[in-house]
Write a protein that holds these residues in place. Structure first.
Motif, PDB file in Angstrom:
ATOM      1  N   TYR A  24      47.264   2.225 -11.156  1.00 25.34           N
ATOM      2  CA  TYR A  24      48.564   2.732 -10.729  1.00 25.34           C
ATOM      3  C   TYR A  24      49.304   1.658  -9.962  1.00 25.34           C
ATOM      4  N   PRO A  86      53.783   5.625 -11.378  1.00 21.94           N
ATOM      5  CA  PRO A  86      53.411   5.099 -12.696  1.00 21.94           C
ATOM      6  C   PRO A  86      51.896   4.887 -12.745  1.00 21.94           C
ATOM      7  N   ALA A  88      48.132   4.514 -15.445  1.00 25.58           N
ATOM      8  CA  ALA A  88      47.476   4.331 -16.738  1.00 25.58           C
ATOM      9  C   ALA A  88      46.048   4.839 -16.600  1.00 25.58           C
ATOM     10  N   ARG A 101      43.421   4.960 -24.189  1.00 29.04           N
ATOM     11  CA  ARG A 101      44.321   4.543 -23.119  1.00 29.04           C
ATOM     12  C   ARG A 101      45.534   5.446 -23.092  1.00 29.04           C
ATOM     13  N   ASN A 103      49.236   5.795 -20.867  1.00 28.33           N
ATOM     14  CA  ASN A 103      50.191   5.320 -19.863  1.00 28.33           C
ATOM     15  C   ASN A 103      51.178   6.443 -19.605  1.00 28.33           C
ATOM     16  N   GLU A 132      52.733   6.812 -23.351  1.00 22.63           N
ATOM     17  CA  GLU A 132      52.075   6.092 -24.448  1.00 22.63           C
ATOM     18  C   GLU A 132      50.608   6.494 -24.481  1.00 22.63           C
TER      19      GLU A 132
END
Length: 173
Positions: A24, A86, A88, A101, A103, A132
């Protein structure tokens, strides 16, 4: 292929994992520029009971329910200051050499500081809005490390607060 949601074939994989890696950006501590890349980035590992990772019906959100995280982890300080972060997520199954993964944007954080099971851990729940999502190539996942990592993590001598650091170190070998 990069998608803006979690595809149906990946949902059982995500639900079956006991831990995940989370990175993050701490948007509350900017440098002298306004670009996202100039904010401090952090990484941690969270774990929970099987099923602690849930996916919304349309695959647009990940729900992390009652994950355990080290009480001293900087993520807890960040979520105390910020409503949206934000993030991931990397989910890895060492045995089957699969990883996925995601995001997105973390939100709706809930922190439970009184964990009767362990003073070293705090309980964290949150939603991740998927921006994503994609699988990664398994060729870089070293299968022998999984046995070593789990032997170390299962040791009673290892406190939960240092398990994530040990696993990341073993994973990078």
């Amino acid at each position: 292929m990069i998608e803006d949601h979690i595809s149906a074939p990946f949902i059982p994989f995500l639900r079956s994992q006991p831990f995940l890696f989370l990175s993050y950006v701490d948007v509350s501590k900017p440098s002298n520029t306004s670009e996202t890349k100039d904010f401090p980035a952090w990484a941690t590992m969270i774990h929970g009971d099987l099923g602690f990772v849930q996916v919304s019906v349309d695959g647009s959100d990940i729900i992390i329910h009652r994950a355990k995280i080290a009480t001293s982890d900087t993520l807890l300080q960040t979520v105390a200051r910020e409503k949206v972060i934000p993030m991931a997520i990397m989910v890895i199954d060492f045995e089957r050499r699969r990883r996925f993964r995601i995001n997105g944007i973390g939100k709706m954080f809930k922190v439970e500081r009184n964990n009767p099971l362990s003073a070293d851990n705090t309980i964290l729940s949150f939603h991740l809005q998927v921006k994503e999502a994609y699988g990664n190539c398994p060729k870089v996942i070293n299968n022998p490390l999984s046995a070593i990592a789990w032997d170390v993590l299962d040791s009673v001598a290892v406190k939960e607060s240092v398990q994530s650091e040990l696993l990341v170190t073993l994973w990078l070998l």
